[in-house]
Design an enzyme around this catalytic site. Structure first.
Site, PDB file in Angstrom:
ATOM      1  N   TYR A 127       0.833  -1.205   0.000  1.00  0.00           N
ATOM      2  CA  TYR A 127       0.000   0.000   0.000  1.00  0.00           C
ATOM      3  C   TYR A 127       0.861   1.245   0.000  1.00  0.00           C
ATOM      4  O   TYR A 127       2.077   1.181   0.202  1.00  0.00           O
ATOM      5  CB  TYR A 127      -0.962  -0.002   1.195  1.00  0.00           C
ATOM      6  N   ARG A 176       8.346   4.073  -4.538  1.00  0.00           N
ATOM      7  CA  ARG A 176       8.400   3.065  -3.465  1.00  0.00           C
ATOM      8  C   ARG A 176       7.395   1.941  -3.727  1.00  0.00           C
ATOM      9  O   ARG A 176       7.673   0.770  -3.438  1.00  0.00           O
ATOM     10  CB  ARG A 176       8.137   3.713  -2.099  1.00  0.00           C
ATOM     11  N   ARG A 221      -8.091 -20.723  -1.699  1.00  0.00           N
ATOM     12  CA  ARG A 221      -6.993 -20.414  -0.780  1.00  0.00           C
ATOM     13  C   ARG A 221      -5.842 -21.371  -1.023  1.00  0.00           C
ATOM     14  O   ARG A 221      -6.035 -22.587  -0.991  1.00  0.00           O
ATOM     15  CB  ARG A 221      -7.464 -20.519   0.672  1.00  0.00           C
ATOM     16  N   LYS A 262       6.433  -2.166   1.945  1.00  0.00           N
ATOM     17  CA  LYS A 262       5.262  -1.556   2.595  1.00  0.00           C
ATOM     18  C   LYS A 262       4.045  -2.476   2.443  1.00  0.00           C
ATOM     19  O   LYS A 262       3.140  -2.205   1.650  1.00  0.00           O
ATOM     20  CB  LYS A 262       5.011  -0.159   2.020  1.00  0.00           C
ATOM     21  N   GLU A 316      11.983   2.443  14.429  1.00  0.00           N
ATOM     22  CA  GLU A 316      11.123   3.520  13.920  1.00  0.00           C
ATOM     23  C   GLU A 316       9.830   3.514  14.724  1.00  0.00           C
ATOM     24  O   GLU A 316       9.678   2.716  15.654  1.00  0.00           O
ATOM     25  CB  GLU A 316      10.836   3.306  12.422  1.00  0.00           C
TER      26      GLU A 316
HETATM   27  N1  PLP Z   1       7.624   3.737   8.991  1.00  0.00           N
HETATM   28  C1  PLP Z   1       6.516   2.992   8.977  1.00  0.00           C
HETATM   29  C2  PLP Z   1       6.527   1.663   9.672  1.00  0.00           C
HETATM   30  C3  PLP Z   1       5.355   3.433   8.310  1.00  0.00           C
HETATM   31  O1  PLP Z   1       4.252   2.678   8.297  1.00  0.00           O
HETATM   32  C4  PLP Z   1       5.385   4.705   7.671  1.00  0.00           C
HETATM   33  C5  PLP Z   1       4.223   5.208   6.965  1.00  0.00           C
HETATM   34  O2  PLP Z   1       3.193   4.589   6.900  1.00  0.00           O
HETATM   35  C6  PLP Z   1       6.565   5.459   7.732  1.00  0.00           C
HETATM   36  C7  PLP Z   1       7.676   4.937   8.387  1.00  0.00           C
HETATM   37  C8  PLP Z   1       6.652   6.813   7.094  1.00  0.00           C
HETATM   38  O3  PLP Z   1       6.653   6.699   5.696  1.00  0.00           O
HETATM   39  P1  PLP Z   1       6.176   7.905   4.782  1.00  0.00           P
HETATM   40  O4  PLP Z   1       6.990   9.080   5.184  1.00  0.00           O
HETATM   41  O5  PLP Z   1       6.479   7.444   3.419  1.00  0.00           O
HETATM   42  O6  PLP Z   1       4.708   8.087   5.058  1.00  0.00           O
END
Ligand code: PLP
Length: 287
Positions: A33, A52, A101, A150, A183
């Site tokens: 996403y 990305r 599935r 992501k 993070e």
């Molecule tokens: N880290 C994580 C785990 C995230 O889910 C996100 C955004 O959803 C970010 C960092 C920040 O990413 P961005 O600046 O591209 O929104």
């Protein structure tokens, strides 16, 4: 107002939008996403988000059923149809519906599923939280080893947000087995010491934030030193300032970590300035 959402080429009222129960996004979290913010009815850093997205898809051997030009047109159409001035567009692409599935990836003839919808946030640029700052708790980082992709596996970030809520905080920062912050649950994490901005370097253990890339570029241009290395929660508690970045919060000052004030316990001048620069520059470059 009933939202108009996008499903596989169609614009539909949200109540009529449907995806199969066999969709691999639903059964296996087999999907990726992006969230793109909208300011003044325009897309912020769309190019970065699409780049990305292509990387996430490639890492999972998925092909996109939609081109970059179609994605841009669709994002703009959703903004217009839903009258969005400030807010976000959520886009999800899954490996689609193989009709049953199975753990194995379906063959390439099964098209991916593309859905997108808007989220209206009228005061996003002026969010009251940016004036008071976020209170953060730390929790162990128990996610899988490829969080640079992501994916829609967001159960652990949800658990992290719930832990923060239960503790009376706004969010959680995640800490690896070495005791270093990776993070935030849905954002990148930073501390400030003097003129230096410190944040973990890119790797498989953090999402390569699109906001992070822009903020570090603007920070360097504004003569801040940028040091890409991990830090501990204790170092953060003793820092002058801390902040988080994401498309949904831009630059968000962090004023408390695990119950201890960071710096003065109020949003600091560096985070506040970086937020202003980010919003100014990104508004100028919005498409
Ligand atoms: N880290 C994580 C785990 C995230 O889910 C996100 C955004 O959803 C970010 C960092 C920040 O990413 P961005 O600046 O591209 O929104």
């Amino acid at each position: 107002m009933i939202r108009t959402v996008y499903v596989n080429g169609d614009y539909l009222p949200e109540g009529e939008a449907k995806v199969s129960i066999f969709d691999r996004g639903f059964l296996m979290a087999d999907g990726v996403y992006e969230v793109t913010s909208v300011l003044d009815g325009k897309l912020i850093d769309f190019d970065g988000h699409v780049k990305r997205l292509w990387r996430s898809l490639a890492e999972l051997e998925m092909t996109s059923p939609i081109s970059e030009a179609e994605l841009l047109a669709m994002h703009r159409e959703l903004v217009v149809r839903n009258g969005i001035d400030q807010g976000m567009i959520y886009l999800q692409i899954t490996r689609g519906n193989p009709g049953d599935r199975s753990f194995l990836f379906p063959d390439a003839s099964v098209p991916g599923t593309v859905v997108a919808f808007t989220q209206d946030v009228p005061n996003m640029a002026d969010a009251p939280a940016a004036k008071t700052g976020h209170k953060i708790i730390t929790i162990p980082d128990l996610r899988w080893g490829r969080v640079d992709i992501k994916t829609v596996q967001l159960l652990y970030p949800s658990i992290g947000k719930m832990a923060a809520k239960k503790a009376g905080a706004d969010d959680s920062w995640l800490v690896d087995e070495q005791g270093l912050v990776t993070e935030g649950t849905s954002n990148n994490a930073y501390i400030v010491k003097g003129n230096r901005i410190i944040t973990r370097a890119l790797g498989n253990d953090i999402l390569h934030g699109i906001t992070r890339a822009a903020v570090l570029r603007f920070a360097a241009e504004a003569q801040f030193e940028v040091e890409e290395r991990p830090f501990t929660p204790t170092e953060a508690q003793g820092a002058d300032e801390a902040f988080s970045t994401a498309a949904s919060i831009f630059v968000m000052p962090v004023v408390e970590l695990d119950g201890k004030p960071v710096g003065t316990g109020k949003p600091g001048p560096v985070a506040t300035r970086l937020r202003e620069i980010y919003l100014d520059e990104m508004r100028k470059a919005a498409i």
